[in-house]
Write an enzyme that holds these catalytic residues in place. Structure first.
Site, PDB file in Angstrom:
ATOM      1  N   ASP A   1      38.459  -0.389-132.529  1.00 35.98           N
ATOM      2  CA  ASP A   1      38.601  -1.576-133.593  1.00 35.98           C
ATOM      3  C   ASP A   1      40.236  -1.668-133.808  1.00 35.98           C
ATOM      4  OD1 ASP A   1      38.485  -3.337-135.560  1.00 35.98           O
ATOM      5  OD2 ASP A   1      37.452  -1.975-137.171  1.00 35.98           O
TER       6      ASP A   1
ATOM      7  N   GLU B   1      66.415  11.874-127.582  1.00 38.22           N
ATOM      8  CA  GLU B   1      65.839  12.777-127.286  1.00 38.22           C
ATOM      9  C   GLU B   1      65.093  12.566-126.072  1.00 38.22           C
ATOM     10  OE1 GLU B   1      61.974  13.481-129.750  1.00 38.22           O
ATOM     11  OE2 GLU B   1      62.825  11.762-131.020  1.00 38.22           O
TER      12      GLU B   1
ATOM     13  N   CYS C   1      64.015  12.397-133.594  1.00 41.72           N
ATOM     14  CA  CYS C   1      64.387  11.349-134.105  1.00 41.72           C
ATOM     15  C   CYS C   1      65.536  11.093-134.869  1.00 41.72           C
ATOM     16  CB  CYS C   1      63.186  10.822-134.727  1.00 41.72           C
ATOM     17  SG  CYS C   1      61.810  10.715-133.789  1.00 41.72           S
TER      18      CYS C   1
ATOM     19  N   SER D   1      52.126  16.455-138.567  1.00 46.07           N
ATOM     20  CA  SER D   1      53.767  15.803-138.566  1.00 46.07           C
ATOM     21  C   SER D   1      53.958  14.893-139.578  1.00 46.07           C
ATOM     22  CB  SER D   1      53.733  15.115-137.239  1.00 46.07           C
ATOM     23  OG  SER D   1      53.430  13.948-136.910  1.00 46.07           O
TER      24      SER D   1
ATOM     25  N   HIS E   1      62.545   5.844-141.593  1.00 48.16           N
ATOM     26  CA  HIS E   1      62.369   6.294-140.110  1.00 48.16           C
ATOM     27  C   HIS E   1      60.818   5.854-139.908  1.00 48.16           C
ATOM     28  CE1 HIS E   1      61.485   7.991-136.545  1.00 48.16           C
ATOM     29  NE2 HIS E   1      60.469   8.788-136.621  1.00 48.16           N
TER      30      HIS E   1
ATOM     31  N   LYS F   1      53.704   5.254-146.590  1.00 51.94           N
ATOM     32  CA  LYS F   1      53.347   6.760-146.933  1.00 51.94           C
ATOM     33  C   LYS F   1      54.552   7.304-147.500  1.00 51.94           C
ATOM     34  CE  LYS F   1      49.963   7.892-143.270  1.00 51.94           C
ATOM     35  NZ  LYS F   1      48.595   7.780-144.025  1.00 51.94           N
TER      36      LYS F   1
ATOM     37  N   ASN G   1      57.621   2.736-131.758  1.00 53.85           N
ATOM     38  CA  ASN G   1      58.163   3.814-132.090  1.00 53.85           C
ATOM     39  C   ASN G   1      59.615   3.696-131.058  1.00 53.85           C
ATOM     40  OD1 ASN G   1      59.680   6.061-133.043  1.00 53.85           O
ATOM     41  ND2 ASN G   1      58.087   7.532-133.100  1.00 53.85           N
TER      42      ASN G   1
ATOM     43  N   SER H   1      61.537  15.362-136.120  1.00 54.46           N
ATOM     44  CA  SER H   1      60.482  16.411-135.985  1.00 54.46           C
ATOM     45  C   SER H   1      61.163  17.696-135.684  1.00 54.46           C
ATOM     46  CB  SER H   1      59.485  16.129-134.975  1.00 54.46           C
ATOM     47  OG  SER H   1      58.840  15.185-135.379  1.00 54.46           O
TER      48      SER H   1
END
Ligand code: CAA
Length: 420
Positions: free
Chosen positions: A31, A83, A115, A208, A250, A259, A309, A342
């Protein structure tokens, strides 16, 4: 008196192709609303053959020098945060130095911590200048990456690529950093990694997200303690985080910024002595405030939603998007920034937007940079993904952009397209 240091200007380079995220959703029988409202994506950058990390970094750095009239002889330091470099030993920065004919007297190196690598470079450059060791020189910090999870993976709609070059100096027209107030948090976790020899990253996606939020809490609380002691924010009137005009996060995908902001508010609500919301449930509800997100975060996400990203560069794309739209309005106001890599490492820092921010951002010409891209159908995206950006380009590079043109024996050869 402490020196004023920070970001004087920036430039952005993006891959020349992109896919519409709804096209990708349809091709994967998903979707489209999951990718658009669930992840917050609109478009996703796709690299051309020859458009590797060196090419993107060199294009962004050359653009910065050209757009902002930087005198190359004044550059005393060049750091590339990445990275997704192209060699385990020879740094991307050495290629950029050679391609742009930057001074042989300067310091060059790459920084890597997922990152967070770009922020590590920015802090090294900032502290180099703040210490006085820069002695009148300027630094260029380039954050450059190509984010790949692979076809048909959960991470696929969060891929992207590009580079942001930052001019760091004692004339911080974009953002004067609050040097020494940074809050940091590091933990030894396996949330996202890329074993030597693999092109695609491996990620424990939902884990993560929780690592990001836990590290954010530690970094933000560290910054807040110092910022309260320095009198930059207070525990009275409103919450400390609410006293920042904007917060750039970030952005591995746009929904993550929402979030992150909820988590930052939760830290303030939990730590406030006279908490406005007594129960944990009431605090969670208050932390989710849409009004707070709209006021402090939403305006920074325009570029991220259209590029995807860019690992090290994602935070600085958010900063670019924010100042592109609101540079004039935010002049002399303090903003917060949260970097996450990370593995993991988070750093929260702050700075005051300069009076010339809008003028500097106008020179970066971001609308043209995005408008030059070409939308490709999913079949072409899949072909390009299989080919990889390591395949040398056979066409002439576009004006003002670098491309890998040949790998002769072990040597990677690059060329720049004619006048920009
Ligand atoms: N309509 C609207 N929304 C929908 C929907 C629909 N039909 N279907 C699902 N959604 C919503 C879900 O509710 C969910 O939203 P919430 O998180 O707010 O609940 C969202 O869409 C995503 O759905 P899922 O969690 O089910 O998606 P997924 O499991 O397929 O994958 C992901 C999501 C784990 C983020 C995956 O894209 C991924 O692994 N991404 C790469 C890892 C990553 O970016 N991690 C971020 C932290 S690590 C970091 O920041 C470093 C870095 O740069 C990598």
């Amino acid at each position: 008196m402490q020196r004023k240091v920070g970001i004087e200007a920036l430039a952005v380079a993006v891959p020349s192709r992109y896919v519409d995220i709804e096209d990708l959703a349809r091709a994967r029988n998903v979707d489209p609303a999951k990718f658009t409202s669930g992840l917050g994506a609109r478009e996703m950058a796709v690299t051309d053959p020859g458009e590797d990390t060196v090419a993107l970094a060199a294009t962004a750095a050359a653009r910065l020098i050209r757009q902002q009239g930087v005198d190359p002889s004044r550059v005393g330091m060049l750091v590339v945060g990445t990275e997704t470099g192209i060699d385990h030993s020879k740094p991307v920065a050495s290629h950029v130095q050679g391609l742009l004919k930057l001074p042989r007297t300067m310091r060059t190196y790459d920084t890597q911590h997922a990152c967070y690598g770009g922020t590590a470079g920015l802090m090294a450059a900032t502290e180099w200048l703040a210490s006085g060791a820069g002695a009148g020189k300027v630094a260029i910090v380039v954050c450059a990456d190509i984010a790949r999870y692979g076809l048909n993976t959960a991470g696929e709609p969060t891929q992207g690529g590009g580079a942001v070059a930052l001019l760091v100096s004692e004339q911080p027209d974009l953002l004067a950093l609050d040097v020494g107030l940074n809050g940091t948090c590091t933990m030894d976790v396996y949330d996202f990694w890329r074993p030597i020899g693999r092109r695609e990253a491996v990620v424990d996606g939902h884990y993560s997200i929780s690592c990001y939020l836990e590290a954010l809490s530690g970094a933000y609380r560290g910054w807040r303690e110092k910022a309260v002691a320095a009198g930059l924010v207070r525990w009275s009137g409103s919450l400390p985080g609410e006293q920042l005009a904007r917060i750039a996060y970030h952005v591995p995908f746009c929904k993550m910024a929402r979030k992150a902001h909820t988590q930052l508010r939760l830290c303030d609500l939990e730590d406030a002595k006279d908490s406005k919301a007594g129960t944990p449930e009431a605090r969670e509800e208050l932390a989710k405030s849409a009004a707070s997100y709209d006021a402090q975060v939403a305006s920074s996400l325009g570029l991220n939603a259209r590029i995807g990203n860019v690992y090290t560069a994602s935070l600085y794309l958010a900063l670019a998007g924010l100042l592109h739209g609101e540079g004039a309005k935010l002049a002399n106001q303090r903003i917060g920034l949260l970097s996450y890599g990370s593995g993991c490492m988070a750093e929260f820092f702050s700075g005051v937007v300069g009076e010339k921010a809008a003028e500097r951002m106008a020179r970066a010409d971001l609308d043209t940079v995005l408008a030059r891209r070409e939308r490709v159908p999913i079949e072409e995206y899949e072909r390009l993904m299989k080919l990889g950006s390591d395949a040398p380009e056979t066409k002439a590079p576009p004006p003002g952009a670098f491309r890998l043109t040949e790998i002769r024996d072990h040597k990677r050869l690059y060329a720049e397209g004619g006048a920009a």
